[in-house]
Motif scaffolding. Structure first.
Motif: not given
Ligand code: HEM
Lengths: 266, 255
Positions: B125, B128-129, B132-133, B135-137, B139-141, B143-144
């Motif tokens: 777990e 996985a956490a 996913i964090t 990945f989100t980070l 991606f956010s760097l 794409i706005n």
């Protein structure tokens, strides 16, 4: 004995002495009443944690994790290839959204005059403002996807069958709540994208017979989207829907355990 | 481990001595060590009862044959009083006994093949956490999140689209009467979805036994997926059908 203590070359070197002092401080800390009152027996932060079956059990039993997990689970339940961790990922994304969302709340006012400008200055004036907003946005879309995929995996495993029927129903509620959370958040930036996407979305609601118009009126706080809508959706988004979804998640996780852990292999 | 109380230790030592020493001393002198042939399977055998009372020294409960040899009664100082209460058959409830599991309790759970949540599940777990964090980070760097112009009621963008997860509904609206597209179809789909466990009574989990359920659900999920894809990529000006390669993918992240 006395000689060796006095002789200068057996006196520990400074790094060694520092290390000893550090070790002593750590021991003192971990023996203190303060420390042991926080970390219960079996905690990996306790002095002398060893990897034993008993301590493995204690890690769960003696921590808040016991609210979520039993001490042991079926071997196949930990196979990532079975759950694909999709339920867990949905939950993590919810946590991530809560954290980033709280950050955003410090800089956002839900009024038609301030909202858009607040987001704009979040981009330019606030340290990490844009990054955190991005993360909140993309995590929200991602959560819709993971919840949907989680539902699909549960269906294809037949995991909704007895005794898990009710947890499936709870799950369908969670799916709807997730969509509502995403949708209410969509309006908050108060830009053209938000306004018109929500206009299209809420127009569809008006078609519901009997009470569709009334529901739409209550949700919008008027005939069309305006300042009242923004305030209502803000409260729904940051307070009411999270509150409700947390309750449903609690029931959902509790039922997973009560129904005998996750379902068996095919 | 908890410490074993001293008196229990003493008693067990005495019992062991009796069990090993008694046969040598002769049958007649140690009735307690004899085979309990007075065992009727219901009450506690008298010989055992007597044996249990021996260390106490005092003669047993009234109505029972005096126990053991004189050695046990000697000394005159009663170290432990015999229990005052006795059941109808002289049962004093002082015997400790080993009861095989399953004889008086119903064992429901079998151990099965289980693993510890810590570390096996928690480690997975946690990974996985982190994943996913991260990945989100990342991606956010790159794409706005979109922020278009300030909301304006007098300027309707063309096309106006709902958020992607509602595009299936918007798509349906282009095909059917609003009453059917906006209410009947999604309503029936949602209700059927929620009640699926009560509709599908087939208990089997094996895919080969569930061909019908799997087909229906696959068609259902594909139905929405296809509509969302059409709504997202194949609708241009006036929500008319276009191809993404004609209109271009600009604004693809206006989500
Ligand atoms: C916010 C959304 C949701 C969260 C956070 C969530 C979380 C979880 C978690 C952590 C599990 C444990 C097993 C696994 O990870 O797959 C689980 C199991 C389950 N979920 Fe969800 N879930 C959500 C939505 C749903 C939805 C939409 C459905 C179905 C419509 C659903 C139905 C179930 C069922 C039936 C189980 C038991 C599965 C089994 O025993 O194999 N859940 N959920």
């Amino acid at each position: 004995m006395a000689n060796t203590l006095e002789s200068p070359d057996t006196k520990p070197k400074l790094p060694q002495r520092l290390q000893n002092a550090q070790q002593q401080a750590a021991d003192w800390m971990q023996d203190s009443q303060f420390w042991t009152s926080i970390f219960r027996p079996g905690s990996i932060f306790r002095k002398g944690y060893t990897d034993s079956p008993r301590n493995r059990s204690y890690v769960i039993m003696n921590s808040v994790l016991y609210h979520l997990h039993p001490v042991k689970v079926k071997r196949h339940a930990v196979k990532v290839s079975y759950t694909l961790c999709l339920g867990g990922l949905s939950f993590f994304l919810f946590i991530l959204l809560t954290i980033t969302g709280i950050f955003l709340m410090f800089f956002y006012r839900p009024t038609d005059t301030a909202a858009w400008a607040d987001i704009e200055s979040l981009h330019t004036q606030v340290a990490f403002g844009l990054l955190v907003r991005n993360m909140h946005r993309w995590a929200a879309h991602l959560m819709v996807i993971t919840v949907f995929l989680h539902m699909a995996r549960v269906f294809y495993h037949g995991a909704y069958k007895a005794p898990r029927e009710f947890n499936w129903v709870v799950g369908v509620m969670l799916l709807q709540l997730t969509l509502l959370l995403a949708f209410t958040g969509y309006l908050l930036p108060w830009d053209q994208l938000a306004l018109w996407a929500v206009t299209v979305g809420t127009n569809m609601m008006g078609f519901t017979p009997v009470f569709g118009e009334q529901v739409r009126f209550v949700l919008l706080g008027g005939q069309q989207i305006g300042a009242e809508t923004l305030l209502r959706w803000y409260v729904l988004h940051v307070l009411m829907l999270p509150f409700v979804i947390v309750i449903f998640m609690a029931i959902h996780f509790w039922r997973v355990r009560k129904d005998g852990g996750i379902s068996g292999p095919l | 481990m908890t410490e074993i109380p001293e008196h229990l230790l003493r008693r067990s030592a005495e019992a062991r001595a009796r069990a090993t020493g008694a046969p040598a001393a002769g049958e007649g002198e140690a009735p307690a060590a004899a085979q309990p042939d007075d065992d009727d399977g219901v009450t506690i055998p008298r010989s055992l009862l007597e044996a249990s009372q021996q260390p106490g020294g005092a003669p047993a409960v009234a109505g029972m044959a005096p126990a053991g040899g004189p050695a046990a009664a000697g000394g005159g100082v009663a170290t432990a009083l015999p229990p005052l209460m006795a059941g109808p058959a002289g049962n004093t409830h002082r015997l400790l006994t080993v009861v095989k599991s399953g004889s008086i309790q119903d064992v429901k759970a079998s151990p099965g093949d289980k693993v510890h949540v810590w570390p096996h599940l928690l480690a997975a777990e946690f990974t996985a956490a982190l994943f996913i964090t991260a990945f989100t980070l990342v991606f956010s760097l790159f794409i706005n999140a979109p922020l278009l112009e300030l909301a304006n009621h007098n300027e309707t963008p063309n096309p106006s689209k709902a958020p992607w997860y509602f595009l299936g509904l918007q798509e349906l609206l282009t095909m059917f009467d609003p009453m059917i597209a906006g209410v009947t179809i999604p309503g029936v789909a949602l209700i059927l979805l929620a009640f699926a466990p009560y509709v599908d009574k087939n208990p089997s989990l094996r895919p080969e036994d569930r061909k019908f359920a799997i087909s229906v659900q696959t068609i259902h999920l594909m139905f929405w997926a296809v509509l969302v894809i059409i709504g997202s990529f194949f609708r241009g000006q006036g929500f008319n059908f276009t191809y993404p390669w004609d209109t271009g993918l600009h604004g693809i992240f206006h989500l």
